[in-house]
Design a protein around this motif. Structure first.
Motif, PDB file in Angstrom:
ATOM      1  N   ILE A  63      -9.900 -38.843 -30.223  1.00 41.88           N
ATOM      2  CA  ILE A  63      -9.979 -38.052 -28.982  1.00 41.88           C
ATOM      3  C   ILE A  63      -9.177 -36.684 -29.085  1.00 41.88           C
ATOM      4  CG2 ILE A  63     -10.382 -40.196 -27.443  1.00 41.88           C
ATOM      5  CD1 ILE A  63      -7.542 -39.952 -26.382  1.00 41.88           C
ATOM      6  N   ASN A  64      -9.485 -35.871 -27.919  1.00 43.43           N
ATOM      7  CA  ASN A  64      -8.928 -34.571 -28.102  1.00 43.43           C
ATOM      8  C   ASN A  64      -7.382 -34.857 -27.454  1.00 43.43           C
ATOM      9  OD1 ASN A  64     -11.047 -32.606 -28.691  1.00 43.43           O
ATOM     10  ND2 ASN A  64     -11.705 -33.238 -26.698  1.00 43.43           N
ATOM     11  N   GLN A  65      -6.847 -33.754 -28.343  1.00 43.37           N
ATOM     12  CA  GLN A  65      -4.979 -33.814 -28.087  1.00 43.37           C
ATOM     13  C   GLN A  65      -4.740 -32.943 -26.748  1.00 43.37           C
ATOM     14  OE1 GLN A  65      -3.313 -31.054 -30.927  1.00 43.37           O
ATOM     15  NE2 GLN A  65      -5.274 -30.000 -31.029  1.00 43.37           N
ATOM     16  N   PRO A  66      -3.565 -33.544 -26.330  1.00 45.91           N
ATOM     17  CA  PRO A  66      -2.969 -32.922 -24.796  1.00 45.91           C
ATOM     18  C   PRO A  66      -2.382 -31.554 -25.137  1.00 45.91           C
ATOM     19  CG  PRO A  66      -1.483 -34.482 -25.431  1.00 45.91           C
ATOM     20  CD  PRO A  66      -2.645 -34.629 -26.631  1.00 45.91           C
ATOM     21  N   TYR A  67      -3.230 -30.661 -25.725  1.00 49.21           N
ATOM     22  CA  TYR A  67      -2.954 -29.303 -26.144  1.00 49.21           C
ATOM     23  C   TYR A  67      -3.387 -28.191 -25.323  1.00 49.21           C
ATOM     24  CZ  TYR A  67      -2.221 -24.971 -29.118  1.00 49.21           C
ATOM     25  OH  TYR A  67      -1.943 -23.826 -29.921  1.00 49.21           O
ATOM     26  N   TRP A  68      -2.511 -27.982 -23.971  1.00 52.51           N
ATOM     27  CA  TRP A  68      -3.105 -27.345 -23.040  1.00 52.51           C
ATOM     28  C   TRP A  68      -3.028 -25.801 -23.472  1.00 52.51           C
ATOM     29  CZ3 TRP A  68      -0.557 -22.905 -20.898  1.00 52.51           C
ATOM     30  CH2 TRP A  68      -1.202 -22.201 -19.605  1.00 52.51           C
ATOM     31  N   TYR A  69      -2.094 -25.057 -24.117  1.00 53.72           N
ATOM     32  CA  TYR A  69      -2.235 -23.621 -24.483  1.00 53.72           C
ATOM     33  C   TYR A  69      -3.424 -23.347 -25.211  1.00 53.72           C
ATOM     34  CZ  TYR A  69      -1.294 -19.209 -25.951  1.00 53.72           C
ATOM     35  OH  TYR A  69      -1.466 -17.740 -26.077  1.00 53.72           O
ATOM     36  N   GLY A  70      -3.779 -24.405 -26.183  1.00 58.54           N
ATOM     37  CA  GLY A  70      -5.078 -23.986 -26.926  1.00 58.54           C
ATOM     38  C   GLY A  70      -6.540 -24.526 -26.568  1.00 58.54           C
TER      39      GLY A  70
ATOM     40  N   GLY B  98      -6.785 -26.072 -22.809  1.00 62.63           N
ATOM     41  CA  GLY B  98      -6.718 -26.233 -21.559  1.00 62.63           C
ATOM     42  C   GLY B  98      -7.522 -25.436 -20.538  1.00 62.63           C
ATOM     43  N   GLY B  99      -8.049 -24.421 -21.333  1.00 68.73           N
ATOM     44  CA  GLY B  99      -8.957 -23.618 -20.399  1.00 68.73           C
ATOM     45  C   GLY B  99      -8.553 -23.106 -19.239  1.00 68.73           C
ATOM     46  N   THR B 100      -9.084 -23.310 -18.011  1.00 68.26           N
ATOM     47  CA  THR B 100      -8.424 -22.734 -16.854  1.00 68.26           C
ATOM     48  C   THR B 100      -8.004 -23.564 -16.110  1.00 68.26           C
ATOM     49  OG1 THR B 100     -10.709 -22.960 -15.757  1.00 68.26           O
ATOM     50  CG2 THR B 100     -10.474 -20.871 -16.632  1.00 68.26           C
ATOM     51  N   LEU B 101      -7.730 -24.894 -16.455  1.00 70.82           N
ATOM     52  CA  LEU B 101      -7.093 -25.997 -15.729  1.00 70.82           C
ATOM     53  C   LEU B 101      -5.487 -25.607 -15.750  1.00 70.82           C
ATOM     54  CD1 LEU B 101      -8.878 -28.988 -17.378  1.00 70.82           C
ATOM     55  CD2 LEU B 101      -9.360 -28.083 -14.989  1.00 70.82           C
ATOM     56  N   SER B 102      -4.935 -26.276 -14.839  1.00 72.95           N
ATOM     57  CA  SER B 102      -3.608 -26.471 -14.616  1.00 72.95           C
ATOM     58  C   SER B 102      -3.087 -27.343 -15.729  1.00 72.95           C
ATOM     59  CB  SER B 102      -2.997 -26.794 -13.382  1.00 72.95           C
ATOM     60  OG  SER B 102      -3.497 -28.194 -13.059  1.00 72.95           O
ATOM     61  N   PRO B 103      -1.871 -27.080 -16.117  1.00 76.41           N
ATOM     62  CA  PRO B 103      -1.217 -28.187 -17.213  1.00 76.41           C
ATOM     63  C   PRO B 103      -1.469 -29.564 -16.388  1.00 76.41           C
ATOM     64  CG  PRO B 103       0.075 -26.359 -17.252  1.00 76.41           C
ATOM     65  CD  PRO B 103      -0.867 -26.054 -16.203  1.00 76.41           C
TER      66      PRO B 103
ATOM     67  N   GLY C  74      -3.655 -32.488 -18.191  1.00 77.48           N
ATOM     68  CA  GLY C  74      -3.156 -33.734 -18.594  1.00 77.48           C
ATOM     69  C   GLY C  74      -3.764 -35.108 -18.422  1.00 77.48           C
ATOM     70  N   LEU C  75      -4.174 -34.830 -17.127  1.00 76.79           N
ATOM     71  CA  LEU C  75      -4.815 -36.075 -16.713  1.00 76.79           C
ATOM     72  C   LEU C  75      -6.470 -36.146 -17.413  1.00 76.79           C
ATOM     73  CD1 LEU C  75      -4.550 -36.126 -12.521  1.00 76.79           C
ATOM     74  CD2 LEU C  75      -3.659 -37.719 -14.580  1.00 76.79           C
ATOM     75  N   LYS C  76      -6.828 -34.993 -17.464  1.00 76.96           N
ATOM     76  CA  LYS C  76      -8.421 -34.805 -18.280  1.00 76.96           C
ATOM     77  C   LYS C  76      -8.121 -35.443 -19.735  1.00 76.96           C
ATOM     78  CE  LYS C  76     -11.833 -31.307 -19.700  1.00 76.96           C
ATOM     79  NZ  LYS C  76     -11.567 -30.953 -20.921  1.00 76.96           N
TER      80      LYS C  76
ATOM     81  N   GLU D 166      -9.919 -39.141 -21.213  1.00 79.11           N
ATOM     82  CA  GLU D 166     -10.798 -39.190 -22.668  1.00 79.11           C
ATOM     83  C   GLU D 166     -10.457 -40.524 -23.320  1.00 79.11           C
ATOM     84  OE1 GLU D 166     -11.018 -34.535 -24.263  1.00 79.11           O
ATOM     85  OE2 GLU D 166     -11.358 -36.293 -25.558  1.00 79.11           O
ATOM     86  N   LEU D 167      -9.306 -41.136 -23.229  1.00 80.93           N
ATOM     87  CA  LEU D 167      -9.091 -42.468 -23.811  1.00 80.93           C
ATOM     88  C   LEU D 167      -9.931 -43.338 -22.904  1.00 80.93           C
ATOM     89  CD1 LEU D 167      -7.580 -44.361 -25.529  1.00 80.93           C
ATOM     90  CD2 LEU D 167      -5.751 -44.475 -23.898  1.00 80.93           C
ATOM     91  N   GLU D 168      -9.837 -43.233 -21.508  1.00 84.77           N
ATOM     92  CA  GLU D 168     -10.691 -44.251 -20.848  1.00 84.77           C
ATOM     93  C   GLU D 168     -12.081 -44.061 -21.266  1.00 84.77           C
ATOM     94  OE1 GLU D 168     -10.030 -44.151 -16.538  1.00 84.77           O
ATOM     95  OE2 GLU D 168      -9.828 -46.361 -16.861  1.00 84.77           O
TER      96      GLU D 168
END
Ligand SMILES: Cc1ncc(COP(=O)(O)O)c(CNc2cccc(C(=O)O)c2)c1O
Length: 455
Positions: A183-190, A192-197, A201-203, A207-209
């Motif tokens: 699944i994707n990594q929790p890499y907000w900077y790269g 995260g798009g327009t989402l808040s951190p 983080g929840l998104k 992905e695991l679920e």
């Protein structure tokens, strides 16, 4: 200090006979190998006598610093007493047993068993098999699939490289092996798009679920993640990430594997990364800081939940290595941990030099080529960017990272670059002045980047 003949001779011999890990041998042989001859404290010297501040601690691992004679003495004494015996066939040796006691005493109330290996990769293969054996013993033999993360790193064995999320490793050797999903990594900077951190983080966690539901929870054995993804670029998850991962693993009855090879033994300012983030894993591979790299040793911390099944239900667990629990490596690791405890180095990372490092790193945040700076304890990253406002990345992140790294090394400071992120993982004994030197050197390299690399 340079003895050109001897040095070039060694380089020529190396070029003729030594295949290096993760390297393009032809390019390396053209460039010439760097011969590291000695080290002391946070410094290493090459064969030309050039001194470097090793702000990367070897490979994330020299937690107590170089030149610890007491570790050498402990290994020497053990080697004279008993250089080797195995832990197969009902045997052990005193240092091995004492190391098992020491390591589990630091790991929290529910982690009371350890299986020893020679490396982090072998630890990965060990927990991978334990996880599947565990579920089979509980009458759930279809729970075999393991979920991991893109850009995660778990070693270079077949299972390790398959569980890792590096595409360039999968392409060599027809990996990943079956039974492993990413699944994707929790890499907000790269990513995260327009989402808040926090929202990201929840998104990322959810992905695991989704993957569990796609595979069917009755088919999923475990999820593995590094508390902070190291080799992937020091990817620090948003604060909402880990609590959501824990909820999901509990809800769907999936074993949680915390890869502590880098984050273990004080790197984040706690003995283990899971203690920093406040979760309890079922399995945790360890290596690196276990011995500060003085001798190769690794292992897997096993929770009571898993150990009880392994002990009471499984009977013979048919897995292990010739050097599992090697007495000389165990003696070195014991002395390494004694130093960490006696000099209160984990507390120093948490309360003193870690916060100082964070402040020094933050001084780079305003640089026009810096996208973000992140750190926890003595692990940190500086994200390079081609444009701050848009977070636009450089077209060739690997090249840019390598150029900035080479600028730093030319100035006598060793840092790591993963793509366009500059990484730090210094020994815990680094002084404030040495932190300043490392940061200033990177700052000068960022100026060089700004003035010399367009786009
Ligand atoms: C999280 C993690 N898990 C497992 C391993 C494998 O450990 P061994 O290497 O001892 O088999 C690692 C190792 N991590 C590692 C090893 C070598 C280089 C680099 C780098 O960042 O350049 C990182 C690691 O970082």
């Amino acid at each position: 200090n340079e003895n050109p003949a001897a040095r070039s001779n060694l380089a020529a011999i190396d070029a003729a006979h030594h295949l290096h890990p993760f390297n393009d041998t032809k390019k390396l042989n053209e460039a010439g190998v760097r011969i590291i001859e000695r080290a002391e404290g946070v410094h290493i010297w090459d064969a030309t006598g050039k001194k470097y501040l090793d702000a990367f601690g070897g490979l994330w691992c020299v937690n107590v610093g170089y030149g610890r004679k007491s570790i050498a003495d402990a290994a020497y004494a053990q080697m004279q007493e008993l250089p080797y015996y195995n832990t197969f066939f009902g045997s052990t040796t005193p240092p091995t047993t004492l190391l098992a006691q020491k390591v589990t005493s630091l790991a929290g109330p529910n982690m009371n068993h350890v299986f020893f290996t020679n490396s982090g990769s072998e630890a990965t293969d060990t927990w991978f098999r334990i996880a599947r054996v565990y579920w089979k013993a509980l009458g759930k033999p279809t729970k075999t699939q393991v979920i991991a993360r893109k850009n995660g790193y778990h070693g270079s064995t077949v299972a390790g490289a398959s569980l890792g999320g590096m595409k360039y490793m999968h392409e060599q050797g027809n990996l990943p092996i079956e039974g492993i999903h990413h699944i994707n990594q929790p890499y907000w900077y790269g990513e995260g798009g327009t989402l808040s951190p926090d929202d990201f983080g929840l998104k990322a966690a959810r992905e695991l679920e989704a993957k569990i539901l796609e595979l069917g929870a009755d088919n999923v054995a475990a999820f593995v993640a590094e508390p902070v993804q190291g080799a992937g670029g020091v990817i620090v998850p948003p604060s909402t990430y880990w609590p959501e991962i824990v909820r999901i693993c509990k809800q769907h009855d999936i074993l949680l594997v915390s890869d502590e090879v880098i984050c273990g033994f004080g790197r984040l300012g706690s003995w283990f990364g899971y203690q920093h983030f406040g979760y309890e894993p079922d399995l945790a591979p360890i290596a690196k800081g276990l011995s500060s790299g003085y001798l190769p040793v690794g292992g897997v911390l096993v929770s009571d939940r898993v150990a009880q099944v392994l002990i009471d239900e499984v009977g013979d667990f048919n897995h292990g290595y010739t050097y599992s629990g090697h007495p000389v490596c165990a003696a070195a690791a014991l002395e390494n941990i004694r130093i960490l405890e006696e000099e209160k180095l984990v507390e120093r990372v948490r309360d003193d030099i870690g916060p100082y490092f964070a402040k020094a790193l933050a001084s780079l945040a305003d640089h026009e080529r810096v996208g973000e700076v992140v750190s926890i304890g003595l692990i940190g990253a500086v994200q390079l960017t081609a444009d701050k406002a848009s977070r636009r990345r450089f077209a060739k992140p690997d090249d840019v990272g390598a150029q900035v790294r080479n600028q730093c090394i030319a100035s006598g400071v060793i840092v790591r670059a993963t793509g366009d992120r500059m990484l730090f993982s210094p020994p815990f004994i680094i002084s404030r002045a040495e932190v300043d030197q490392a940061i200033e050197t990177l700052g000068q390299a960022l100026d060089w980047l700004r003035d010399n690399v367009s786009e």
